[in-house]
Scaffold this motif. Structure first.
Motif, mmCIF file in Angstrom:
data_model
loop_
_atom_site.group_PDB
_atom_site.id
_atom_site.type_symbol
_atom_site.label_atom_id
_atom_site.label_comp_id
_atom_site.label_asym_id
_atom_site.label_seq_id
_atom_site.Cartn_x
_atom_site.Cartn_y
_atom_site.Cartn_z
ATOM 1 N N MET B 324 0.820 -1.203 0.000
ATOM 2 C CA MET B 324 0.000 0.000 0.000
ATOM 3 C C MET B 324 0.863 1.267 0.000
ATOM 4 N N ILE B 325 1.999 1.187 0.702
ATOM 5 C CA ILE B 325 2.834 2.391 0.832
ATOM 6 C C ILE B 325 3.744 2.590 -0.385
ATOM 7 N N ILE B 326 3.937 1.535 -1.196
ATOM 8 C CA ILE B 326 4.840 1.669 -2.353
ATOM 9 C C ILE B 326 4.530 2.916 -3.200
ATOM 10 N N PRO B 327 3.296 3.096 -3.660
ATOM 11 C CA PRO B 327 3.042 4.255 -4.521
ATOM 12 C C PRO B 327 3.290 5.578 -3.816
ATOM 13 N N PHE B 328 3.002 5.606 -2.521
ATOM 14 C CA PHE B 328 3.241 6.813 -1.730
ATOM 15 C C PHE B 328 4.729 7.148 -1.736
ATOM 16 N N MET B 329 5.529 6.126 -1.407
ATOM 17 C CA MET B 329 6.978 6.296 -1.379
ATOM 18 C C MET B 329 7.495 6.666 -2.774
ATOM 19 N N SER B 330 6.977 5.984 -3.794
ATOM 20 C CA SER B 330 7.551 6.218 -5.114
ATOM 21 C C SER B 330 7.167 7.594 -5.635
ATOM 22 N N SER B 331 5.947 8.068 -5.356
ATOM 23 C CA SER B 331 5.613 9.388 -5.894
ATOM 24 C C SER B 331 6.379 10.477 -5.156
ATOM 25 N N LEU B 332 6.574 10.295 -3.841
ATOM 26 C CA LEU B 332 7.376 11.285 -3.112
ATOM 27 C C LEU B 332 8.823 11.271 -3.623
ATOM 28 N N SER B 333 9.383 10.073 -3.824
ATOM 29 C CA SER B 333 10.770 9.986 -4.293
ATOM 30 C C SER B 333 10.895 10.538 -5.705
ATOM 31 N N ASP B 334 9.850 10.291 -6.497
ATOM 32 C CA ASP B 334 9.855 10.795 -7.867
ATOM 33 C C ASP B 334 9.988 12.317 -7.877
ATOM 34 N N ASP B 335 9.170 12.984 -7.035
ATOM 35 C CA ASP B 335 9.257 14.444 -6.919
ATOM 36 C C ASP B 335 10.668 14.858 -6.555
ATOM 37 N N VAL B 336 11.197 14.162 -5.545
ATOM 38 C CA VAL B 336 12.499 14.524 -5.015
ATOM 39 C C VAL B 336 13.585 14.342 -6.079
ATOM 40 N N ILE B 337 13.518 13.221 -6.809
ATOM 41 C CA ILE B 337 14.545 12.937 -7.815
ATOM 42 C C ILE B 337 14.441 13.922 -8.972
ATOM 43 N N ASN B 338 13.204 14.257 -9.341
ATOM 44 C CA ASN B 338 13.050 15.220 -10.427
ATOM 45 C C ASN B 338 13.510 16.613 -10.050
ATOM 46 N N ALA B 339 13.546 16.881 -8.736
ATOM 47 C CA ALA B 339 13.992 18.206 -8.308
ATOM 48 C C ALA B 339 15.504 18.354 -8.430
ATOM 49 N N VAL B 340 16.227 17.242 -8.558
ATOM 50 C CA VAL B 340 17.676 17.342 -8.761
ATOM 51 C C VAL B 340 17.920 17.932 -10.148
ATOM 52 N N PRO B 341 18.656 19.036 -10.217
ATOM 53 C CA PRO B 341 18.772 19.732 -11.499
ATOM 54 C C PRO B 341 19.422 18.864 -12.582
ATOM 55 N N GLN B 342 18.994 19.064 -13.810
ATOM 56 C CA GLN B 342 19.528 18.328 -14.944
ATOM 57 C C GLN B 342 21.050 18.546 -15.061
ATOM 58 N N ALA B 343 21.492 19.722 -14.615
ATOM 59 C CA ALA B 343 22.915 20.041 -14.722
ATOM 60 C C ALA B 343 23.784 19.016 -14.007
ATOM 61 N N MET B 344 23.273 18.483 -12.889
ATOM 62 C CA MET B 344 24.023 17.465 -12.145
ATOM 63 C C MET B 344 24.205 16.219 -13.002
ATOM 64 N N ARG B 345 23.094 15.815 -13.640
ATOM 65 C CA ARG B 345 23.178 14.615 -14.483
ATOM 66 C C ARG B 345 24.149 14.884 -15.635
ATOM 67 N N ASP B 346 23.985 16.033 -16.275
ATOM 68 C CA ASP B 346 24.866 16.379 -17.394
ATOM 69 C C ASP B 346 26.321 16.312 -16.969
ATOM 70 N N GLY B 347 26.590 16.889 -15.795
ATOM 71 C CA GLY B 347 27.963 16.911 -15.318
ATOM 72 C C GLY B 347 28.511 15.498 -15.221
ATOM 73 N N SER B 348 27.684 14.610 -14.692
ATOM 74 C CA SER B 348 28.160 13.248 -14.496
ATOM 75 C C SER B 348 28.280 12.494 -15.823
ATOM 76 N N TYR B 349 27.261 12.623 -16.682
ATOM 77 C CA TYR B 349 27.338 11.952 -17.980
ATOM 78 C C TYR B 349 28.513 12.501 -18.789
ATOM 79 N N GLY B 350 28.741 13.795 -18.666
ATOM 80 C CA GLY B 350 29.839 14.432 -19.392
ATOM 81 C C GLY B 350 31.197 13.883 -18.984
ATOM 82 N N MET B 351 31.259 13.318 -17.766
ATOM 83 C CA MET B 351 32.493 12.708 -17.305
ATOM 84 C C MET B 351 32.627 11.284 -17.821
#
Lengths: 426, 462, 303
Positions: B324-351
């Motif tokens: 029952m809690i899975i969707p709750f956890m996943s939607s909260l984590s989804d928000d949190v993960i999406n809030a990490v700026p794309q620049a961070m991902r770019d920086g890492s992929y660029g490496m």
């Protein structure tokens, strides 16, 4: 340089393996969740769908005046009190003659539901001329018989473990062979209230209870929620401790366990304000308090999405703040607000725990006529039935769940449609 | 005249107020050549009269309706014969309950005690008087308000500003309901809990290891006074929550990661609604499923490998709660993960980092505070969840860490203690409020902590 | 757009080598004709091709979501150990082109690259090309400084760690120190290597990102407007740094500032509406542009 390239190349296989594993776990999580959903829904549907049909049994009844104890000219109250049960019993003994043993006689009587007598009563009272005639009627079978015909009793089990004994099986086989049993759509399930007899139990009282409760909830929570959201989003001064305190409260209330709202309802609404227990009114009040945070948060998001340029345009025309909100911001935010409200209402419709606290677990047969009548609601009905030992009630529980899920799906579809229809990108 | 008729008449009066207020506004402006001399649109003058007509009279109606029953009962009690008045307060209460129910039914049962009949008659008489006074008072106030507002209508009177002030006032009132609700929760659980702690010491409640709330109904009954050591409940709650979180947190988090970092748009478009369905299923349905399908299943499996499994095991309840809690956890984590700026991902992929390296070494560390917040909210959800445990976890207050045994939780006990007919102030029902208080305080701390962490986290990337 | 002709006399007239540049000098700039002309041209004006280049690109097209084409048939060679600046108005495709060079476009859904792109003769988009390996060879620095939420040390050590370049701690220490020194940041942060990288100033953060990029000793560093989020002093520091880095790396820099391009690059490529218009020695581009679009851009008629 090339040394480095070689080093990187050497580690690549390992890194890609790790990558694959990680990806697999992600996919596995999703598959797991969705598989559970599928199992849950399949189980409920497999168990619940048979409940929408009901086994009926053909009876040749002799509505003779001596068996009934009244004649055709008797007044209504005499007609009502006539011994219809005798008529039913006579019909059964004629159908299966030679039953003498006490235990078997009881079993014979329990072939048909106790509602059979009421059906005859209604029939005769509608047309007293039937007295003295022979009629063929189809009556509901008892829940055990129904369960057997739905294939939920295994006849290969040892007799002692079965609810249907061997002698009953011979009767049932005989009835089936002669086409005197039939599966029909279960109208009773949708037209009657709760009952101790599974075959007579229906969800209408629970549905009406849910309807009235939702009505109270909607009428209270929608205006209050929207007003609160408008104030917080459009009027409230920023960095005001009072406003901040309201926001903290709203956010926290959204996460308070629902059962605590039940305690609040019990102590404040019932004990302090004397709102009658078990009614749609008190249920609606409790659910209003629970739903408010959802509606306020969704409405605020919708209001926030309206670009400031619209407001500035209105101010520029000399509109007051209130006019700006009611003429421009609110209508533009309405689809979002309605979506949030529907989702809040869907949550409220499925809510059970707080309503147990305020006495909505009573056994309600009558269909509530208003918000101050004692009422059960659909989820509580599900809870009550799931506690009953009879196999037939398990089936009813699943069927009630299907009905509940049906309404939830409708509400959510409505919300999705609304969002799609009025989606606007500024 | 009962309240609903009064309300209906007030609405009619309000409609008249609007009509006349508007008309008068037009009339006073006519002398000055038309509407544009009015400060506000004519409708605002109408609304102003409506406000003056309804607001004071409704407040009066509410106050009168709230206080008059108490006032009437006091009056009736004081008129009772002295021996009844001086009796034990519970007896007086019982007596008055009968009187009130007779008066409400409107029929006096001639078989009852004459004193009661007399009191019921007096009660009905007083109530009739009270209703009459209420009606007169309410309509007098409404009329006065109307008249007052009507007199004030003048071309330069700022009706719009006045009406808008009232509207904003109403909005502030609506927003304050959140505070009132919190206050209501605190007061209701606190008062009853304090009464509970007068009979059962706080230390016994918090540290006692034996829970059996069955008190003797009659004094001569064997079975003692019940014991209220809540440790087994806390332990049971903890056990089930831990099982639930052990499922929900990894699965929810990994689902969120997969959806936001790996899944194609098409997959996302199908899977997200699927998880939302999981979130939208009422808990009573999960409870039914846990009790009827999962618990027997676990039992069969357990017994096939030679384990004794209780028919209402903590594992079954915890497992289903976890789902029952899975969707709750996943939607909260989804928000949190999406809030990490794309620049961070770019920086890492660029490496030259792979996706999983980027997720594990950059995104998750960056999102950690948000994920901790999500975890705390999920924990608060697990602790407060009721229906699943009521239906699948059972009532036996075992102090055990074995997930295959039956345990009970705080919420289960609240439900059990308060459903069924109970006297409101027996220690048994009061115990439910004490448990409620514990639950509220615990979840409040978790929520406030979690909300603060999440908000701080959001601000960091805004 | 009509004012173009009016201000013309204040500019030194270029020697007309190219037909399209000379003939249309006085015509108003209208998008349709520009696009038509660019489509007609088979290769950019100037000197796009070199002997033995680091990057060799021909006919590069980039599409976003099929419908939208961002780059049209770009042909360009980039030489070893040179600093090449890519300039042009916003949305002209210069960043998109840059991101093709280490396949950063792979991370964008629906982005498709066609044409020939070679790094040292190896196909960048070839089947056996590994993007991870490629990006280890072609590093990147972004517009906004984006240090990871880790310590300064861990930021720089990130690349060597994920690529498994070192096996022991002291080697890693050396790489980190060396990279920070090369990025000119070591002296400023040597006492707080364990404090978070996000706590540095904007210019320091960008130099940290450069240190992070050079820690894996790439052959090429791509820089996507690396100074646009920085103040002038920090910009000057970075520009000096780029000049030093030229000794060991090939550097491709996208910039909005023409002065910056003029200061730090040896060659300059001018992009317009997804087309590569002109490539030449920086000096030539700025003193003697051959295409009228280039000229209009560097004289500030549009930007």
């Amino acid at each position: 340089m090339s040394n480095k390239t070689e080093l990187v190349r050497a580690s690549l296989a390992k890194r890609y393996a790790r990558e694959k594993r990680f990806r697999f776990w992600g996919l596995a999580s999703i598959v797991l969740s969705l598989a559970f959903l599928a199992i849950l829904l399949t189980t409920i549907f497999m168990q619940g769908l048979p409940a929408f049909t009901q086994t009926y049994m053909k009876l040749e009844v002799d509505l003779s005046a001596e068996a009934l104890g009244v004649d055709a000219n008797a007044p209504q109250d005499k007609l009502r009190a006539a011994s219809y049960e005798t008529v039913v019993m006579n019909a059964l003994t004629t159908r299966f003659p030679g039953v003498t043993e006490r235990k078997q006689k009881i079993a014979l009587k329990k072939l048909v539901s106790s509602s059979a007598a009421y059906d005859l009563q209604a029939m005769v009272m509608a047309d007293p001329k039937l007295i003295g005639t022979k009629q063929t009627v189809w009556v509901m079978a008892d829940d055990d018989i129904d369960t057997y015909f739905k294939g939920n009793i295994d006849r290969n089990q040892p007799e002692a473990d079965r609810r249907i004994k061997d002698f009953q099986l011979t009767w049932l086989d005989d009835l089936e062979a002669k086409g005197e049993v039939e599966r029909r759509f279960n109208v009773t399930f949708f037209t009657s209230g709760d009952s101790r007899e599974p075959e007579q139990a229906g969800i209408l009282s629970a549905l009406m209870g849910s309807f009235y409760t939702m009505l109270v909830t909607l009428l209270l929570s929608f205006p209050i929620g929207v007003a609160a959201a408008i104030y917080l989003e459009e009027f409230a001064p920023k960095n005001n401790p009072f406003v901040d305190f309201i926001e903290v409260n709203i956010n926290n209330l959204a996460a308070v366990p629902s059962i605590v709202f039940g305690l609040l309802g019990l102590a404040v609404f019932i004990q302090f304000f004397g709102v009658p227990r078990s009614t749609a009114l008190v249920g609606g009040l409790v659910l209003t308090l629970m739903t408010l945070p959802t509606i306020i948060i969704a409405s605020r998001a919708a209001l926030k999405a309206v670009p400031p340029s619209i407001r500035q345009a209105a101010y520029g025309m000399g509109a007051s703040r209130v006019q700006t909100v009611f003429h421009h911001t609110l209508p533009l935010a309405m689809p979002g607000i309605l979506t949030g409200t529907i989702i809040g209402m869907a949550q409220a419709l499925g809510e059970t725990a707080p309503l147990l606290m305020i006495g909505m677990v009573a056994f309600i047969v009558d269909i509530p006529q208003g918000i101050t009548d004692p009422a059960a609601i659909l989820p509580v009905q599900i809870y009550l039935w799931s506690d009953s030992p009879e196999r037939a009630f398990t089936e009813k529980t699943s069927a009630a769940i299907i009905v509940l899920l049906f309404f939830l799906v409708i509400m959510n579809l409505l919300a999705v449609l609304l969002r799609k229809r009025f989606e606007r990108r500024w | 005249m009962n309240t609903s008729i009064i309300l209906l008449l007030l609405l009619v009066l309000a409609a008249f107020s609007y009509f006349f207020g508007r008309k008068r506004a037009l009339a006073v402006s006519n002398g000055n050549r038309g509407v544009n001399k009015l400060h506000s649109l004519p409708g605002y003058y109408g609304n102003l009269v409506v406000v003056w007509c309804l607001l004071p009279s409704l407040i009066a109606l509410m106050l009168w309706s709230f206080f008059s029953p108490t006032f009437i009962s006091q009056n009736v009690i004081s008129s009772l014969p002295a021996e009844i008045q001086n009796a034990d307060p519970t007896k007086v209460n019982l007596f008055m309950n009968r009187v009130e129910s007779m008066a409400k039914a409107g029929a006096i049962d001639p078989t009852t005690d004459p004193a009661q009949q007399e009191a019921a008659r007096r009660y009905m008489e007083l109530q009739a008087n009270s209703n009459l006074i209420k009606a007169v008072l309410v309509f007098a106030i409404a009329g006065l308000g109307m008249f007052w507002a009507f007199r004030k209508i003048a071309p330069n009177y700022r009706a719009r500003n006045q009406v808008e002030k009232v509207i904003v006032g109403i909005m502030i009132f609506c927003a304050s309901i959140a505070i009132v609700t919190t206050l209501g929760i605190i007061l209701s659980v606190l008062f009853e809990s304090l009464r509970f702690f007068q009979t059962i010491p706080l230390t016994e409640f918090l540290f006692g290891t034996h829970w059996s709330p069955q008190t003797a109904i009659r004094t001569d009954q064997v079975g003692g006074s019940g014991s209220f050591g809540a440790i087994p409940l806390f332990a049971g709650t903890l056990l089930i929550s831990v099982i639930a979180l052990a499922i929900a947190v990894p699965v929810g988090l990994m689902s969120a990661i997969y959806l936001s970092e790996y899944a194609s748009k098409r997959v996302r478009a199908w899977v997200k609604p699927g998880l939302e369905i999981l979130a939208g299923i009422p808990t009573v349905v999960y409870g039914f499923f846990a009790a009827l399908t999962v618990a027997p299943f676990i039992r069969t499996i357990g017994e096939s490998i030679g384990l004794t499994v209780a028919s209402e095991s903590a594992l079954a309840a915890g497992l289903v709660m976890g789902v029952m809690i899975i969707p709750f956890m996943s939607s909260l984590s989804d928000d949190v993960i999406n809030a990490v700026p794309q620049a961070m991902r770019d920086g890492s992929y660029g490496m030259g980092a792979t996706r999983s390296e980027t997720i594990k070494q950059v995104i998750l560390p960056a999102a950690l505070p948000g994920i901790v917040g999500a975890f705390l909210l999920a924990a608060s959800r697990a602790i407060g969840e009721t229906m699943i445990v009521v239906m699948a976890a059972g009532l036996s207050a075992n102090l055990t860490a074995n997930p295959l045994e039956a345990v009970t939780t705080v919420t289960v006990q609240i439900v059990t203690l308060l459903t069924g007919d109970q006297e409101f102030d027996s220690p048994k029902t009061l115990a439910a409020f004490a448990l409620g208080l514990t639950l509220f305080v615990l979840t409040l701390i978790l929520n406030i902590f979690a909300l603060r962490i999440v908000r701080k986290y959001r601000e960091q990337y805004e | 757009m009509n004012t173009v002709a009016l201000t013309n006399d204040t500019m030194p007239l270029p020697t007309a080598k190219d037909v399209s540049a000379a003939s249309s000098k006085d015509q108003p700039l209208d998008i349709q004709t520009i696009v038509e002309e660019l489509k007609q041209a088979s290769q950019p004006v100037g000197v796009p091709f070199l002997d033995d280049p680091k990057f060799y690109t021909r006919d590069v097209d980039v599409f976003y979501n099929q419908a939208k084409q961002a780059i049209f048939g770009v042909d360009l060679d980039i030489g070893k150990n040179e600093v090449i600046a890519m300039i042009g108005p916003s949305g002209c495709g210069k960043s998109t082109f840059l991101r093709c060079l280490n396949r950063m476009n792979d991370t964008i859904d629906g982005c498709k690259v066609t044409g020939q792109l070679l790094l040292d003769g190896e196909d960048i988009y070839g089947k056996d090309q590994d993007p991870v390996l490629l990006r280890a060879r072609v590093g990147m620095v972004f517009q906004k400084p984006n240090p990871f939420p880790k310590s300064i040390y861990d930021n720089v050590a990130y690349g060597p760690r994920i690529h498994g370049l070192t096996t022991n701690r002291s080697e890693l220490d050396d790489i980190v120190e060396d990279s920070l020194k090369k990025a000119g940041l070591f002296n400023e942060v040597k006492d707080r290597l364990q404090s978070p990288g996000t706590g540095l100033s904007g210019g320091q953060q960008q130099r940290l990102c450069i240190a992070r990029a050079i820690a894996v000793s790439p052959e090429v560093i791509l820089m996507d407007e690396p100074t646009s989020a920085l103040d002038p002093i920090a910009t000057a520091t970075i520009e000096e740094l780029i000049d030093e880095l030229r000794q060991s790396f090939t550097i491709c820099i996208v910039t909005h500032s023409m002065q910056q391009a003029a200061r730090i690059s040896q060659r300059t490529a001018y992009f317009h509406l997804g087309y590569l218009v002109e490539v030449n020695k920086t000096n030539t581009v700025f003193t003697n542009p051959q295409h009228r679009l280039t000229e209009n851009y560097i004289t500030g008629r549009f930007g």
